[in-house]
Design a protein around this motif. Structure first.
Motif, PDB file in Angstrom:
ATOM      1  N   SER A 210       0.804  -1.227   0.000  1.00 48.40           N
ATOM      2  CA  SER A 210       0.000   0.000   0.000  1.00 48.40           C
ATOM      3  C   SER A 210       0.834   1.272   0.000  1.00 48.40           C
ATOM      4  O   SER A 210       0.275   2.350   0.212  1.00 48.40           O
ATOM      5  CB  SER A 210      -0.924   0.009   1.217  1.00 48.40           C
ATOM      6  N   ASP A 211       2.155   1.154  -0.232  1.00 49.88           N
ATOM      7  CA  ASP A 211       3.048   2.316  -0.248  1.00 49.88           C
ATOM      8  C   ASP A 211       2.902   3.117   1.051  1.00 49.88           C
ATOM      9  O   ASP A 211       2.628   4.321   1.060  1.00 49.88           O
ATOM     10  CB  ASP A 211       2.761   3.189  -1.471  1.00 49.88           C
ATOM     11  N   SER A 212       3.086   2.427   2.173  1.00 49.90           N
ATOM     12  CA  SER A 212       2.876   3.014   3.495  1.00 49.90           C
ATOM     13  C   SER A 212       4.208   3.460   4.082  1.00 49.90           C
ATOM     14  O   SER A 212       5.117   2.647   4.309  1.00 49.90           O
ATOM     15  CB  SER A 212       2.208   1.981   4.409  1.00 49.90           C
ATOM     16  N   SER A 213       4.336   4.749   4.322  1.00 55.00           N
ATOM     17  CA  SER A 213       5.558   5.284   4.927  1.00 55.00           C
ATOM     18  C   SER A 213       5.703   4.839   6.370  1.00 55.00           C
ATOM     19  O   SER A 213       6.820   4.584   6.862  1.00 55.00           O
ATOM     20  CB  SER A 213       5.542   6.816   4.860  1.00 55.00           C
ATOM     21  N   PHE A 214       4.589   4.704   7.078  1.00 54.77           N
ATOM     22  CA  PHE A 214       4.638   4.285   8.467  1.00 54.77           C
ATOM     23  C   PHE A 214       5.201   2.866   8.590  1.00 54.77           C
ATOM     24  O   PHE A 214       6.053   2.590   9.443  1.00 54.77           O
ATOM     25  CB  PHE A 214       3.236   4.380   9.075  1.00 54.77           C
ATOM     26  N   ASN A 215       4.737   1.966   7.748  1.00 56.84           N
ATOM     27  CA  ASN A 215       5.261   0.600   7.770  1.00 56.84           C
ATOM     28  C   ASN A 215       6.716   0.539   7.325  1.00 56.84           C
ATOM     29  O   ASN A 215       7.482  -0.305   7.800  1.00 56.84           O
ATOM     30  CB  ASN A 215       4.403  -0.299   6.872  1.00 56.84           C
ATOM     31  N   PHE A 216       7.108   1.415   6.438  1.00 58.19           N
ATOM     32  CA  PHE A 216       8.518   1.475   6.052  1.00 58.19           C
ATOM     33  C   PHE A 216       9.401   1.841   7.237  1.00 58.19           C
ATOM     34  O   PHE A 216      10.470   1.246   7.444  1.00 58.19           O
ATOM     35  CB  PHE A 216       8.725   2.473   4.916  1.00 58.19           C
ATOM     36  N   PHE A 217       8.957   2.817   8.025  1.00 53.43           N
ATOM     37  CA  PHE A 217       9.756   3.223   9.173  1.00 53.43           C
ATOM     38  C   PHE A 217       9.833   2.101  10.211  1.00 53.43           C
ATOM     39  O   PHE A 217      10.891   1.862  10.818  1.00 53.43           O
ATOM     40  CB  PHE A 217       9.167   4.484   9.800  1.00 53.43           C
ATOM     41  N   ILE A 218       8.736   1.391  10.428  1.00 52.56           N
ATOM     42  CA  ILE A 218       8.771   0.258  11.357  1.00 52.56           C
ATOM     43  C   ILE A 218       9.748  -0.808  10.869  1.00 52.56           C
ATOM     44  O   ILE A 218      10.555  -1.359  11.640  1.00 52.56           O
ATOM     45  CB  ILE A 218       7.353  -0.325  11.527  1.00 52.56           C
TER      46      ILE A 218
END
Length: 350
Positions: free
Chosen positions: A230-238
């Motif tokens: 989903s192109d999620s920046s939050f999940n990328f940071f995690i």
């Protein structure tokens, strides 16, 4: 005197061969009725024209070449090895650039078509049975098992085509790390059987298998999967934060500090004195840990470069976190109850 005069006359009839005009070559070309001469031709007489001169039959006239169409430019025959010149270098370069641009656009269109196909298949799955059609399929457990799958995972359907290879590589990395932990447990068990003083390492190796196997999947693989889905920046940071810690543990596993439950290089070298077979087994585990550590660092760098290309940022991650928190029904219910309690307390106070 007469004799000398006769003898000095070259034209005297001394013989047929002495007279040059009696030569057969000269007699052959004397005027005759077959030739048109000035003596027999009078232009003022109304008579037939004189016969034309004819070549002897022994010498036929050479054939004249057939007339050909005149060419405006001289033609030059190309040799078989000489390439044809279809244009100047600049024209050919521009044509090559245009072809490369068309190929690039074609590849982009193919990727978009595959993405649309993937979205269409996903919508069809949802439309066929609603949420029931997307049943959890991971971990793949048999139907008679009391524990059912907890996650739905389909890389070919949920992940964009350009990121499928990266996600598949991370999935294989997780499976290799799990296999390495199982082999590490067996190596520590063998070391404990040979020397009972290694009981702490054996206990910790069992703990690492039970702890790292599920936690690594939930804590860094699933955030990475959802980030690409989903192109999620939050999940990328995690993912970046937890997988960095995981890489540190990969390096510690490869080193193999004695007593930590890791069959790394140091523990394998120290085991050589006790038992050579166990030491060789631990060396193989250490080699596997080293490969996993190197691959983990390489994939962390690669995913970070992909993350920078997607346009994600820390501000976007904050917005996603805030939207996720406020969209959670439990959080909204708790916030509403807290606000109602604060308002009631405010009205009760004198």
């Amino acid at each position: 005197m007469a004799q000398s005069r006769d003898g000095g006359n070259p034209f005297a009839e001394s013989g047929e061969l002495d007279n040059p005009f009696q030569d057969p070559a000269v007699i052959q070309h004397r005027p005759s009725s077959q030739y048109a001469t000035l003596d027999v031709y009078n232009p003022f007489e109304n008579r037939e024209p004189p016969p034309s001169y004819e070549l002897p039959a022994s010498a036929p006239a050479p054939p004249l070449p057939a007339p050909s169409a005149p060419s405006l430019q001289p033609s030059r025959k190309l040799s078989p090895k000489e390439p044809k010149n279809y244009g100047s270098y600049s024209t050919q370069a521009s044509a090559a650039a245009a072809t490369a641009e068309l190929l690039k656009k074609q590849e982009e269109l193919n990727r978009k078509a595959e993405e649309l196909d993937r979205r269409e298949r996903e919508l069809q799955h949802v439309a066929l049975g609603g949420t029931a059609s997307r049943q959890n399929n991971w971990p793949p457990l048999p139907s008679f098992c009391p524990v059912q799958p907890c996650f739905f995972q389909d890389i070919s359907m949920e992940i964009p085509h350009e990121f499928q290879k990266t996600v598949s590589t991370m999935y294989y990395l997780w499976m290799c790390s799990t296999l390495a932990l199982l082999l590490n447990f067996l190596a520590c068990l063998a070391s404990f059987c040979v020397e009972t003083s290694n009981g702490s390492g054996f206990g910790l190796s069992l703990l690492w298998v039970l702890l790292f196997t599920p936690c690594s999947f939930v804590c860094w693989y699933r955030p990475m999967y959802k980030a690409f889905r989903s192109d999620s920046s939050f999940n990328f940071f995690i993912f970046f934060f937890i997988f960095f810690v995981q890489d540190v543990f990969f390096v510690l596993q490869a080193i193999g500090i004695p007593g930590w439950g890791f069959s790394g290089w140091v523990s394998a070298v120290m085991e050589v004195k006790a038992n050579m077979a166990v030491a060789v087994f631990m060396l193989l585990v250490a080699l596997l840990f080293t490969g996993i550590a190197v691959l983990g660092i390489v994939m962390l760098k690669r995913i970070h470069s992909l993350y920078r290309r997607t346009g994600a940022s820390f501000q976007k991650a904050q917005q996603e976190f805030a939207a996720g928190v406020f969209s959670n029904p439990a959080v909204r219910t708790a916030a509403a109850n807290a606000a109602a309690g604060a308002a009631e307390n405010a009205f009760r106070t004198p």
